[in-house]
Design an enzyme around this catalytic site. Sequence first.
Site, PDB file in Angstrom:
ATOM      1  N   TYR A 107      -0.403  -4.404  13.601  1.00 35.83           N
ATOM      2  CA  TYR A 107      -1.252  -3.905  13.199  1.00 35.83           C
ATOM      3  C   TYR A 107      -2.438  -2.313  13.507  1.00 35.83           C
ATOM      4  O   TYR A 107      -2.984  -3.257  14.593  1.00 35.83           O
ATOM      5  CB  TYR A 107      -1.916  -4.727  11.900  1.00 35.83           C
ATOM      6  CG  TYR A 107      -3.078  -3.917  10.752  1.00 35.83           C
ATOM      7  CD1 TYR A 107      -2.558  -3.527   9.880  1.00 35.83           C
ATOM      8  CD2 TYR A 107      -4.602  -4.212  11.047  1.00 35.83           C
ATOM      9  CE1 TYR A 107      -3.305  -2.543   8.757  1.00 35.83           C
ATOM     10  CE2 TYR A 107      -5.057  -3.598   9.908  1.00 35.83           C
ATOM     11  CZ  TYR A 107      -4.569  -3.121   8.975  1.00 35.83           C
ATOM     12  OH  TYR A 107      -4.982  -1.869   7.971  1.00 35.83           O
ATOM     13  N   ASP A 122      -2.777  -2.607   3.226  1.00 36.27           N
ATOM     14  CA  ASP A 122      -2.719  -3.441   4.187  1.00 36.27           C
ATOM     15  C   ASP A 122      -4.452  -4.701   4.972  1.00 36.27           C
ATOM     16  O   ASP A 122      -5.297  -4.247   3.603  1.00 36.27           O
ATOM     17  CB  ASP A 122      -3.565  -2.137   4.735  1.00 36.27           C
ATOM     18  CG  ASP A 122      -2.266  -0.689   5.351  1.00 36.27           C
ATOM     19  OD1 ASP A 122      -1.782  -1.144   5.470  1.00 36.27           O
ATOM     20  OD2 ASP A 122      -2.513   0.224   6.436  1.00 36.27           O
ATOM     21  N   GLU A 150       0.426  -1.396   0.128  1.00 34.03           N
ATOM     22  CA  GLU A 150       0.249   0.156  -0.080  1.00 34.03           C
ATOM     23  C   GLU A 150       0.803   1.258   0.227  1.00 34.03           C
ATOM     24  O   GLU A 150       0.450   2.203  -0.877  1.00 34.03           O
ATOM     25  CB  GLU A 150      -0.819  -0.270   1.692  1.00 34.03           C
ATOM     26  CG  GLU A 150      -1.980   1.088   1.235  1.00 34.03           C
ATOM     27  CD  GLU A 150      -2.886   0.545   2.505  1.00 34.03           C
ATOM     28  OE1 GLU A 150      -3.542   1.557   2.827  1.00 34.03           O
ATOM     29  OE2 GLU A 150      -3.617  -0.177   2.624  1.00 34.03           O
TER      30      GLU A 150
END
Length: 704
Positions: free
Chosen positions: A301, A103, A7
């Site tokens: 994350y 992501d 990303e």
Amino acid sequence: MQLVIAEKPSVAQQIASVIGAEERKDGYMEGSGSIVSWCVGHLVELAQPDAYSDAWKKWTYESLPMIPENWQHEVKRDTAAQYKVLRELMHDTRVDSVVCATDAGREGELIFRLVYEMAGCNKPMKRLWISSMEESAIRDGFANLKPGSDYDCLYQSALCRQRADWLVGLNGTRLFTVLYGGKVLKVGRVQTPTLGMLVERETQIMNFRKEQYFMAHILCGGVDAATGRINSRAEAETVAGACKNGQAVVTSAAKEQKSIAPPKLYDLTTLQRDANRLFGFTAKQTLEYVQSLYEKKLATYPRTDSQYLSDDMEQTAKSVIEAIFGSILFQEDVMFNPNIKRVLNSKKVTDHHAIIPTMEIAKADLSTLPEPERKILSLVANRLLCATGEKHLYETVKAELSCGGHTFHASGKSVTHNGWKDFEDAFKRAFKTIEEKESTEEKKLPELTEGQTFENMQTKISEHYTTPPKHYTEDSLLSAMERAGAEDMGDNVERKGLGTPATRADIIEKLVKDGFVKREKKQMLPTEDGMKLITVLPDVVKSPKLTADWENALTLVAKGEYSMQEFMGGIEDMVRDLVQTYHSVSEEQKSMFGGGAQGINAGTALGKCPKCGGDVVKGKFGAYCKNKCGMNVGRAMGAVLSDSQIKSMLEGKKTLVKGLKGKKGTYDAYLIPEGIEDYSYTKDGKEIRGSQYKVRLEFPKRKK
């Protein structure tokens, strides 16, 4: 050879270093049988209305509702070069498969898939799904790549979100802007109900009327016991007078052992709330800090809505806790036997587990981190210690005393075991947090027994006022967004609330940027325009419950339990009903936003817009097109035009403009309009787009 698409460039570099793609090329890296490239956020976006039809170029009621039969996408202009790199790589004959490494969430899926489809790629696709940027996590992820088709439902959910936002946002904004004829009234699927909650709270505060009341107290043996609420001072004085110098008897004294369980681990929203409460960080700042920590491999994350770890992470959690005590994040000398099983529950882990530090904190020099990032990492680390700590135990005492025929109450509290709050207290001491302390904290009462008597009572009267509801802070607003509609939904509902953990920060920032909300210290307050907007909008676009229902439906689409067609059908029906129901407003209502006879229509017409044919009028801040089509009518070649110059340009005439700026200084020239051209540039990370005059220059003849 596999093509891996991340990303962001920073994430792509980390992946490339792990899988051996070390050779740098223009827009990608290559090596060891892999090519690694990246998107730059959304490279492909939904086309604007004017791409569909000429009728949709104009802001008119007749053109509504705008519901595309076949949705169109376009490449963003400012990142078109990177899209071109990806398209060429996807069609490179050396590439036999593509790995989606954006992501691991709904928006990441959308970013990749739109590029994949726009480029017309049909090569086999696999999915990298990881929760940490640690080398071990990346290697494990590539060893267990999933078929891309496993995430088709997630992609459909992302498309539904994107299209629903387009339909509600653009149709709602155009509808109410046209009806009220003033400034652009922005409507959003999530931002409008969020604004609605702020306005509702502000209305409650404005309508609040404080009431005075009194309490009579008796003071005896270190106990301050009080009556309930008494509405008049005279009555309170009568009660106090009846007790002065009298005898009080303890009629009951009840002790109760209580506990506060350790808190859960952080998901993004609870982290944003605590960071706002303790440090004053905005939700957007917190997301940026924790995202940076994720990319530095120091935290897992961040865009998660889970507060648990999966059952197989017990050893990981133990190791991370040891690393916390061995790093600069925690300097208290304590004995600790963590209860890891408290934070393990695979059934409550959705796409990603809770946010925790990674083992990298044991190796990294954390003193080099920017202070805000160090605060966030410490907060996340401390939460893991709290969550696996012991219960906080305390004892409460509630006593009732009788004196002079009246009843008085006293209560107290004493901590018997601080438990997990040891870590919380240590953290607050270390970082000198800005959290406001509760002034009503109960003190320990002396030992009281039923039947105990006290002589010669001292008395006093205290004066009090009822208090209004508190203004929202970013902390409490995030909580309200998360819980919106929850009371009307059962416990089995997958996701409740407005937006997702990943989008709530941007929603708040958008409301501030559009001028509907302002920050005053820690408070979030609706502006006058924000208050007005909510008063004119119907419940269907400002209802938190309805938007929360949509968010839950999107989650069901992602799980394959609700069809994309059903979801979009409901959104389209709502938009059609909205346009049919709201078709006119009175002149008085138009004037609310500077429209009506006193507002936009009162401007002097200077001509017709060369882009959409709408009237160009003189307004408070210069000339503009009433259709708000994006045409910049007031400037040309960087120069601000006078009314007469604008009129001349709109008529297509050769117009003399003096003082134009060039490389060698200023100059004068005739501007001859030859149609229009689009422009775009990036400011503060946002793309600004519009249209301007396309001109030919003719220079005045120099005087001999």
